[in-house]
Scaffold this active site. Structure first.
Site, PDB file in Angstrom:
ATOM      1  N   LYS A   5       0.837  -1.197   0.000  1.00 28.24           N
ATOM      2  CA  LYS A   5       0.000   0.000   0.000  1.00 28.24           C
ATOM      3  C   LYS A   5       0.876   1.253   0.000  1.00 28.24           C
ATOM      4  CE  LYS A   5      -3.881  -1.865   2.723  1.00 28.24           C
ATOM      5  NZ  LYS A   5      -4.946  -1.658   1.726  1.00 28.24           N
ATOM      6  N   ARG A  58     -10.281 -11.568   2.037  1.00 30.74           N
ATOM      7  CA  ARG A  58     -11.136 -12.640   1.504  1.00 30.74           C
ATOM      8  C   ARG A  58     -10.423 -13.991   1.542  1.00 30.74           C
ATOM      9  NH1 ARG A  58     -11.496  -9.208  -3.955  1.00 30.74           N
ATOM     10  NH2 ARG A  58     -11.177  -7.637  -2.361  1.00 30.74           N
TER      11      ARG A  58
HETATM   12  N1  BES Z   1      -7.994  -3.799   4.543  1.00 34.65           N
HETATM   13  C1  BES Z   1      -8.197  -3.354   3.222  1.00 34.65           C
HETATM   14  C2  BES Z   1      -9.479  -2.569   3.053  1.00 34.65           C
HETATM   15  C3  BES Z   1      -9.571  -1.262   3.804  1.00 34.65           C
HETATM   16  C4  BES Z   1      -9.236  -0.084   3.177  1.00 34.65           C
HETATM   17  C5  BES Z   1     -10.045  -1.230   5.092  1.00 34.65           C
HETATM   18  C6  BES Z   1      -9.354   1.104   3.860  1.00 34.65           C
HETATM   19  C7  BES Z   1     -10.161  -0.050   5.768  1.00 34.65           C
HETATM   20  C8  BES Z   1      -9.822   1.121   5.160  1.00 34.65           C
HETATM   21  C9  BES Z   1      -8.248  -4.547   2.275  1.00 34.65           C
HETATM   22  O1  BES Z   1      -7.482  -5.631   2.641  1.00 34.65           O
HETATM   23  C10 BES Z   1      -7.739  -4.065   0.967  1.00 34.65           C
HETATM   24  O2  BES Z   1      -6.589  -3.722   0.898  1.00 34.65           O
HETATM   25  N2  BES Z   1      -8.593  -4.058  -0.032  1.00 34.65           N
HETATM   26  C11 BES Z   1      -8.227  -3.603  -1.321  1.00 34.65           C
HETATM   27  C12 BES Z   1      -8.781  -4.566  -2.313  1.00 34.65           C
HETATM   28  C13 BES Z   1      -8.207  -4.412  -3.703  1.00 34.65           C
HETATM   29  C14 BES Z   1      -6.749  -4.769  -3.707  1.00 34.65           C
HETATM   30  C15 BES Z   1      -8.979  -5.302  -4.634  1.00 34.65           C
HETATM   31  C16 BES Z   1      -8.811  -2.223  -1.503  1.00 34.65           C
HETATM   32  O3  BES Z   1      -9.876  -1.932  -0.987  1.00 34.65           O
HETATM   33  O4  BES Z   1      -8.164  -1.403  -2.160  1.00 34.65           O
HETATM   34 MN    MN Z   2      -5.491  -5.431   1.977  1.00 37.79          MN
END
Ligand code: BES
Ligand code: MN
Ligand code: ZN
Length: 498
Positions: A276, A350
């Site tokens: 990230k 997931r």
């Molecule tokens: N934990 C994150 C989602 C999240 C984002 C929670 C902001 C709380 C605040 C999750 O694991 C994630 O990174 N999701 C990605 C999915 C994508 C890679 C398909 C996302 O939401 O960008």
């Molecule tokens: Mn994630």
């Protein structure tokens, strides 16, 4: 420290000292408890002068009111007072706590003349008081001046005065359990990831044994044996090993099938190799908000001895980049036997949940499974912090959840599922891939989970934008909100207790 409130109930309290809080409606001539706490009629004068109209959640703060031993008198408005909901009472309790400030003795008069105030309403008011009192400042070594008082670990004595004191006390025994569960969830979410890893989280869950919850903890080795390749793939980049916690509360009849709750417990989500960006990454210490809510709920059910058999499962992992971390393109085999191509290692939630859900269904054949997860950033784009996303294969379960959301104000909005979304996660190389491209991100995540629940009634709550960082309100001033605990307790209470 949080403000510590010791709440008790009394039929009357003529010699109130310190702070008195008097509830009123905009229609009442006199607030609750006026004869005891406001014999000089300060309220009537304030109202007459137009300084106070009893507007909902407004307060009038009077210092050293004439003719009483009180230091302060606070009048708290409930608005018109017709059809006050449970949540209205919660908010009023929150505002009452905000009015406590430095007081160490507080008497609250709740029986507004002309208003039907049930013991349940009084207990909800007290719950609002407790939830507002919570503050997470464990790591602040220098307290602000206004916190000086709590530094001494002082407990504020709160007496709630109501005609039905003993019934209110009984109702409060249950709402106090709810407060403790919500606060457990908030603490877990607020705790930083260096302190709360998978092992430490599992140890916290183990503490629920004190309340009569049976708690098992599966190790990496045991998960390997079960074939949980998806969950283990996420965990392999971290030096801290994963855990799967299985909690059982057996409050129902032994022949009754259990209901089940499954939580995403990513103690920190860096994104893994699909790392990230740095900005805001610190928030990913809260990526275990789903697991925190499930632990909080199990606490509530056990503490109030709910007449239900309930399973709580926590998938606890850390998602790190590392020489041993999984890569984009890797293919893992889940416990179900289905294979998954990992397109993006940041879509890890997931992968954790699919094995936890499969395990839950396989071992317990529950009446339903509800999973909670901070699953996608996209759910906040769609719904903000106002609603969490609800995805489900079952209309009855959805209706019940939506109703529980309205009554607790932990609101849900049902999102679509369907074949056309499902095909977005078909993979060239495996049975499915773990992301579905740019569009409909929250829905494709839900479609992924749906492939692991068979025909069991199931709901997925995407709480990424409600579990943490939502705006402060009357009953929550903390980053971690504890979202989901009150919602699911209400669901159980309304439909699943024998
Ligand atoms: N934990 C994150 C989602 C999240 C984002 C929670 C902001 C709380 C605040 C999750 O694991 C994630 O990174 N999701 C990605 C999915 C994508 C890679 C398909 C996302 O939401 O960008
Ligand atoms: Mn994630
Ligand atoms: Zn995540």
């Amino acid at each position: 420290m949080s403000l510590k409130l010791a709440v008790s109930f009394a039929k009357s309290h003529a010699a109130a000292e310190g702070l008195a809080i008097l509830l009123t409606t905009s229609g009442a001539d006199m607030p609750a408890g006026a004869t005891e706490a406001d014999p000089a009629g300060v309220y009537a004068r304030a109202a007459k002068s137009g300084k106070f109209t009893g507007k909902s959640l407004s307060t009038l703060d009077i210092v050293a009111p004439h003719g009483t031993p009180l230091d302060r008198l606070v009048i708290l408005g409930l608005g018109k007072g017709d059809s006050l909901s449970a949540h209205d009472w919660l908010k009023a309790g929150g505002v009452a706590t905000a009015a406590v400030k430095g007081a160490d003795t507080v008497t609250v008069y709740v029986d507004v003349p002309g208003l039907q105030v049930s013991p349940k309403a009084v207990a909800d008011f007290a719950l609002g008081m407790l939830l507002r009192a919570y503050k997470f400042d464990t790591y602040k070594t220098k307290k602000k001046p206004e916190d000086e008082e709590d530094k001494a670990e002082k407990t504020v004595k709160v007496t709630i005065v109501t005609a039905e004191a003993s019934a209110a006390k009984k109702a409060f025994a249950e709402t106090e359990a709810v407060a403790d569960g919500v606060i457990l969830a908030r603490n877990l979410v607020n705790e930083p990831a260096n302190v709360l890893g998978p092992l430490e989280f599992a140890a916290k869950a183990k503490e629920l044994e004190k309340l009569g919850v049976e708690v098992e903890t599966l190790t990496e080795k045991e998960m390997k044996k079960l074939g949980m390749g998806a969950l283990l793939g996420v965990a392999q980049g971290s030096v801290r090993p994963p855990r799967l916690v299985v909690m059982q509360w057996k409050g129902g009849k032994s022949k009754d099938k259990p209901i089940a709750f499954v939580g995403k417990g990513v103690v920190f989500d860096t994104g893994g190799i699909s790392i990230k960006p740095a900005g805001g990454m610190e928030d990913m210490k809260g990526d275990m908000g789903g697991a925190a809510a499930v632990a909080g709920l199990m606490h509530v059910l056990a503490a109030r001895k709910a007449k239900v058999n309930a399973i709580g499962i926590l998938g606890l992992v850390e998602n790190m980049p590392d020489g041993n971390a999984q890569r984009p393109g890797d293919i893992v085999t889940s416990m179900s036997g289905q294979t998954i191509e990992v397109i993006n290692t940041d879509a890890e939630g997931r992968l954790v949940l699919c094995d936890a859900l499969w395990y839950c269904n396989d071992r317990f054949q529950p009446t339903f499974m509800i999973n909670l997860a901070t699953l996608t950033g996209a759910i906040g784009v769609a719904l903000g912090s106002v609603h969490a996303g609800l995805f489900s294969n079952d209309d009855e379960l959805s209706e019940r959840l939506l109703a529980a959301g309205l009554s607790t104000n932990e609101r849900l909005w049902r999102m679509p599922l369907g074949k056309d979304y499902d095909k977005l996660i078909d993979s060239k190389f495996a049975d499915m891939k773990n992301t579905g491209g740019r569009q409909a991100g929250s829905i494709t995540a839900a479609q992924f989970l749906k492939r692991f629940v068979k025909d069991t009634p199931w709901a997925h709550l995407d709480i990424a934008s409600t579990a943490m960082g939502s705006p402060n309100d009357e009953i929550n001033q903390s980053w971690g909100s504890g979202y989901g605990v009150r919602l699911l307790d209400e669901l159980v209470r309304a439909h699943y207790e024998s």
